[in-house]
Every structure is written in C-alpha cells, then in structure tokens.
Design a protein around this motif. Sequence first.
Motif, short mmCIF file in Angstrom:
data_model
loop_
_atom_site.label_atom_id
_atom_site.label_comp_id
_atom_site.label_asym_id
_atom_site.label_seq_id
_atom_site.Cartn_x
_atom_site.Cartn_y
_atom_site.Cartn_z
N GLN A 104 0.83 -1.21 0.00
CA GLN A 104 0.00 0.00 0.00
C GLN A 104 0.86 1.26 0.00
O GLN A 104 0.57 2.24 -0.67
N GLU A 105 1.95 1.20 0.74
CA GLU A 105 2.84 2.36 0.79
C GLU A 105 3.44 2.63 -0.60
O GLU A 105 3.61 3.78 -1.00
N ALA A 106 3.73 1.54 -1.33
CA ALA A 106 4.24 1.70 -2.70
C ALA A 106 3.16 2.33 -3.58
O ALA A 106 3.45 3.22 -4.40
N TRP A 150 15.93 -5.13 2.87
CA TRP A 150 14.96 -6.23 2.80
C TRP A 150 13.72 -5.98 3.65
O TRP A 150 12.73 -6.67 3.51
N ASN A 151 13.75 -5.00 4.57
CA ASN A 151 12.65 -4.93 5.53
C ASN A 151 11.36 -4.35 4.96
O ASN A 151 10.28 -4.60 5.49
N PHE A 152 11.47 -3.55 3.89
CA PHE A 152 10.29 -3.09 3.16
C PHE A 152 10.55 -3.36 1.68
O PHE A 152 10.94 -2.46 0.93
N PRO A 153 10.34 -4.61 1.23
CA PRO A 153 10.79 -5.00 -0.11
C PRO A 153 10.12 -4.25 -1.25
O PRO A 153 10.69 -4.16 -2.34
N ALA A 155 7.91 -1.12 -0.47
CA ALA A 155 7.67 0.29 -0.10
C ALA A 155 8.94 1.14 -0.28
O ALA A 155 8.89 2.21 -0.91
N ILE A 156 10.06 0.66 0.25
CA ILE A 156 11.26 1.51 0.18
C ILE A 156 11.77 1.67 -1.27
O ILE A 156 12.05 2.79 -1.69
N PRO A 157 11.81 0.59 -2.07
CA PRO A 157 12.15 0.83 -3.47
C PRO A 157 11.20 1.84 -4.12
O PRO A 157 11.63 2.73 -4.86
N ALA A 158 9.89 1.73 -3.82
CA ALA A 158 8.93 2.65 -4.43
C ALA A 158 9.16 4.10 -3.98
O ALA A 158 9.00 5.03 -4.76
N TRP A 159 9.55 4.28 -2.71
CA TRP A 159 9.86 5.63 -2.21
C TRP A 159 10.95 6.29 -3.05
O TRP A 159 11.06 7.50 -3.10
N LYS A 160 11.81 5.45 -3.61
CA LYS A 160 12.93 6.00 -4.37
C LYS A 160 12.62 6.03 -5.86
O LYS A 160 12.91 7.01 -6.55
N GLN A 281 11.67 -5.20 13.06
CA GLN A 281 12.64 -4.99 11.96
C GLN A 281 12.27 -3.76 11.12
O GLN A 281 12.15 -3.84 9.90
N ARG A 282 12.03 -2.66 11.79
CA ARG A 282 11.86 -1.38 11.09
C ARG A 282 12.93 -0.45 11.63
O ARG A 282 13.25 -0.50 12.82
N CYS A 283 13.41 0.43 10.78
CA CYS A 283 14.39 1.39 11.31
C CYS A 283 13.68 2.36 12.26
O CYS A 283 14.32 3.05 13.03
N THR A 284 12.33 2.36 12.21
CA THR A 284 11.57 3.22 13.10
C THR A 284 11.06 2.48 14.35
O THR A 284 10.30 3.05 15.14
N ALA A 285 11.45 1.22 14.53
CA ALA A 285 10.90 0.41 15.64
C ALA A 285 11.12 1.09 16.99
O ALA A 285 12.14 1.74 17.22
N VAL A 434 8.65 13.25 15.08
CA VAL A 434 8.12 13.21 16.45
C VAL A 434 6.64 12.85 16.39
O VAL A 434 5.88 13.48 15.64
N TYR A 435 6.25 11.86 17.13
CA TYR A 435 4.83 11.47 17.22
C TYR A 435 4.30 11.85 18.59
O TYR A 435 5.00 11.66 19.60
N ILE A 436 3.07 12.35 18.62
CA ILE A 436 2.40 12.60 19.89
C ILE A 436 1.24 11.61 19.99
O ILE A 436 0.38 11.57 19.10
N THR A 440 6.39 5.04 17.28
CA THR A 440 7.41 5.62 16.39
C THR A 440 7.34 5.10 14.97
O THR A 440 8.14 5.49 14.13
N ILE A 441 6.43 4.16 14.69
CA ILE A 441 6.34 3.62 13.33
C ILE A 441 5.07 4.14 12.65
O ILE A 441 4.14 4.57 13.31
N GLY A 442 5.09 4.10 11.32
CA GLY A 442 3.86 4.44 10.61
C GLY A 442 3.86 5.81 9.96
O GLY A 442 2.80 6.45 9.84
N ALA A 443 5.02 6.27 9.50
CA ALA A 443 5.08 7.57 8.82
C ALA A 443 4.30 7.52 7.51
O ALA A 443 4.25 6.49 6.85
N GLU A 444 3.66 8.63 7.16
CA GLU A 444 2.88 8.71 5.93
C GLU A 444 3.75 9.31 4.82
O GLU A 444 4.61 10.14 5.09
N PRO A 448 8.17 14.44 4.28
CA PRO A 448 9.51 13.87 4.23
C PRO A 448 9.76 12.90 5.37
O PRO A 448 9.26 13.08 6.48
N PHE A 449 10.56 11.87 5.09
CA PHE A 449 10.87 10.84 6.07
C PHE A 449 12.39 10.78 6.20
O PHE A 449 13.10 10.58 5.22
N GLY A 450 12.86 10.95 7.41
CA GLY A 450 14.31 10.83 7.58
C GLY A 450 14.74 11.31 8.94
O GLY A 450 13.95 11.90 9.68
C1 UN1 Z 1 11.91 1.55 7.68
O1 UN1 Z 1 11.76 0.94 8.70
O2 UN1 Z 1 12.99 1.43 7.06
O3 UN1 Z 1 7.30 4.78 9.29
C2 UN1 Z 1 10.87 2.38 7.06
C3 UN1 Z 1 7.27 3.57 9.10
C4 UN1 Z 1 7.16 3.05 7.70
C5 UN1 Z 1 8.49 3.05 7.04
C6 UN1 Z 1 9.59 2.41 7.81
N1 UN1 Z 1 6.26 3.90 6.96
O4 UN1 Z 1 7.31 2.78 10.03
#
Ligand code: UN1
Length: 493
Positions: A104-106, A150-153, A155-160, A281-285, A434-436, A440-444, A448-450
């Motif tokens: 869906q993110e893709a 590999w963690n978003f096979p 979504a992340i390619p699609a982001w780019k 296994q998310r960088c946002t975990a 920052v989430y209130i 910490t996961i689930g950015a739209e 921008p994400f980073g």
């Molecule tokens: C990642 O873990 O590399 O915000 C990306 C999120 C997802 C993207 C995570 N939309 O958790």
Amino acid sequence: MKKVNNYIDGSYCKAESSKTIRSLTPAHSTVAIGTAPLSGAVDVDRAVEAARKAFPFWRAVPAPKRGEILYRAAENILKEKEELARIVSAEMGKIIAEGRSDVQEAIDIAYYMAGEGRRLSAETVPSELAGKDCKSVREAIGVFALITPWNFPTAIPAWKIFPALIAGNTIVFKPSSYTPVAAARLAQIINDAGLPPGVLNLVNGSGEEAGSLLASHDDIDGISFTGSSKVGEGLLKLSASLTKEISCEMGGKNPIIVMDDARIDLAVEGALWGAFGTAGQRCTASSRIIVHRDILENFTEAFRKAASALKLGDPLSEDTDVGPLINEEQMNKVLKYIEIGTSEGASLILGGRRATGGSLSEGYFIEPTIFTGVRGNMRIAQEEIFGPLTAIIEVKDLEDAIANGVDYGLASSIYTQDVNNSAIAERDLDAGIVYINAPTIGAEIQLPFGGYKKSGLGHKEAGGMGGAIDMFTKLKVIYRDFSGKLQKAQMDS
Ligand code: UN1
C-alpha cells in the motif's frame, strides 16, 4: 520457485556469472522462494550504460506525461496488491497484514508522485531591476543507483523509484539480495506501465559486490541508499566525489516516552505495535520505552501482559501477530543482544529465547522480549538491534526523558495528555520525526521521512519539496534580462 533475472535496457538478461543467490522464506528456512543472479562489474556497467543512454530522452519527456506512466503503474500495483503482498510476506517474513501495508505504501507514493508531475515547483521572484525576471527550475540529476533493504521489499524501493522517475532521472535499482523476488515483481509492474527501455534497470546481487560497484561507478550521478549506518558510511566513502549526490536513510534507536499523565491503555497499545510490529525490523521500531517512574509499575505490567499474548507463527496466516526474523544471522544478532542485556544487569521480564514450538523451529523466530531496569548508557539502550526486543528505561521527569541521548535520531514519540509536555517534546526531541500519542512507526508518504545524526545523510525520502523531490532534482537559477541594455544588479550599481 521464481527465477529472477536482471532487467537491462528493456529486456530480461542473465548476469555474466552463473552464481546465484537463493531467496529463502524466513518462516521455513529450508524453503526457497526464488533465485537471483549475483551480478558483477560487467552487469553493473551494462545497466549504468543503458540508464545513461536513456537519460536524454527521459528527462525531455514532459513531467505530466511521465506522471501518466506512474499513474498507470500505481493502478497496476493496486490490482496486484494481494499477490505482491503474499510474495513480500513469504519472502521477508512480515505478517500478511503488513505485507499489504508494504505494498500500500508503494501504491500511495506512486499516486503521489504521479501528481507531482504537474507540480515540481520551484520559485519565481521579482528582480531588483525593470525588464528582468528571476526564477529557479528543477532539473533531473542523471543516473541514480537505488540500493534498498529487505525490511520493506516494495515500499522503500517505491519511495525512491517513483520520485526519481517523475523528476526525469534514470535508474539502476539494486534490491537487497534477501528479497529479490518481490523487488523484481515491483520493477516489472512499473516497467510494464510503459517506461521506455533503459529508464528503470534492475541489477541483482550482493551489497558487497554489486552495491559497492554502483556506489563507486564513475557514471553514476546519485545514490539513494536505505540500510544500516555502517553500510551507509561505507557507501559514503566509496562514492566520495565532487560530482556525486548521496542520500542515506539509516538506523534508529527510537524512543517512546510515556509520561505520568499519559493514557496508559493507549501507550501500551502503541508500544506493542511500535516494538513488535514487523518483529521489530523497522528502522523506526520503538526499541526504547522511556517511562515516568510514577506509572512505571502499571505500565510495565500491562505491557508485559499484552506482549505475552502475541501469537508467533506463519506470517501468511491471518491470526499471526509476530513473524520471524529475516535470517539466521539477524536472529543470532538479536540473541547476542539478549545476552549482552542480561550481562549488563538489565532484567529480562519477557521472552529472551528463540521460539521453537511446533513448526516455529523451522524458522528464525524470537519471542517478544522486554528488558526492564535498563540504564540509558547500556548497549541495549544505545545500539540498533532490529528485532522484537525493547528496553524499558525509568525516568523522573520529562527533562530526564528527553536527555536520554543516543547517536541516532530517526523517530521519537511521547504519550501525554498535557499540551505543555507535548509542545516541549516537539521542540526538544532530537529526531527527524516526532509522534504525539502514537508510536514511532507508521510515517505517511506525503511528508519527508528521515532522521538526524547517524540516522540520515543528505536529503530525506518521500514527501515532496523538502523530501524526495529535493533528493532527485537539482535547482537551476535563471535571470533573463529583456530591457535591451546592460543592467547591473543593485550591488554593482
Ligand atoms: C523503515 O523501517 O525502514 O514509518 C521504514 C514507518 C514506515 C516506514 C519504515 N512507513 O514505520
């Protein structure tokens, strides 16, 4: 079993070497879902050459027309959502509901970037002088290497891929060697939407070889990488050149702060999703839960109880909550951190072992694991682990919570009902997101994400201006004088 090939200049092709990688299903480690070639220098050169050749044509296609192809790609991914989600789930190991989220993110970024074809805005501003105009325009950068994890096979390619394409760049896409089947299917759907040959090339292989060759390639103009901070740092060195752009999205050690005025039920639910969603296994975990001492006991007990009810199992069954880790190496890394946490003196209140009941022993499952009594300077509170493990840290107030520093700065969160606490956290948390009252996961994708610090380098992903459009365009400034005489700018006259 799917045999993935490279895709260069509009056709599928074998790699020079006959060596392949087997993509295994993490839930049943002996079952292979596909194979992909291990590309080397000849393959990388061919793909870069094809992308270079296609660039003058593609950058000249009007952006709204490029957008129409992206729109078709979005429609086609949507049609194949379920099929693709099942591939993602089988190959990466995330539960099927999250396989669907990945796809869906893709889809979301594809639609968003299709629309961006009618914006790609820059500025028009008044000149100091009559008979002169001033504006900036956005131009494509050139040939991009997109290196994805590999963690978003999908979504992340699609982001780019989508922002790179809408801006007029051509691409060599090198997906993770652990998820080649999902990546190849995504690339195929996008190509089938009508991209001219050479615009989106796919090269499979290892990060060490194909990834490094791309990063150091003289004819690559830009690199967009998502993965660990260690690999990002290596790519930065390899790519070092005055003519190459590089942006990296890297690790995280993301905190949820739970204040004494928080709604504990909400915080428990959020921490559960943030820490154990995607098996961590998310960088946002949410790998750190920083809890106010006045509610520590209540929160911890409710959280432990909720986490102990999570069901581990086959990611493709709808009632599984937590799937396996991607591979043995990752599983062993998490087990090692459990030993480290214990030897550092933290208390293990849940999990801490490989899960092996029934068919779980066929895969790389680890029980949801919670440590309490964690101090901010322990390794389990500082280092990215990338697994279903979270560390509870006790604090006396908000200042103390915010002072819990780490080298990373991707996502952060606070649970509070107090508007002042919320405002202070927004201002003082040293993180890109920052989430209130949300984990910490689930950015739209429309923002921008980073991250800050070791989490991010260069431009951010997703979003429009300030995000991916900045990553994939360069800004040209144009002054046009139509006064018919030499006019000097104010500083010179
Ligand atoms: C990642 O873990 O590399 O915000 C990306 C999120 C997802 C993207 C995570 N939309 O958790």
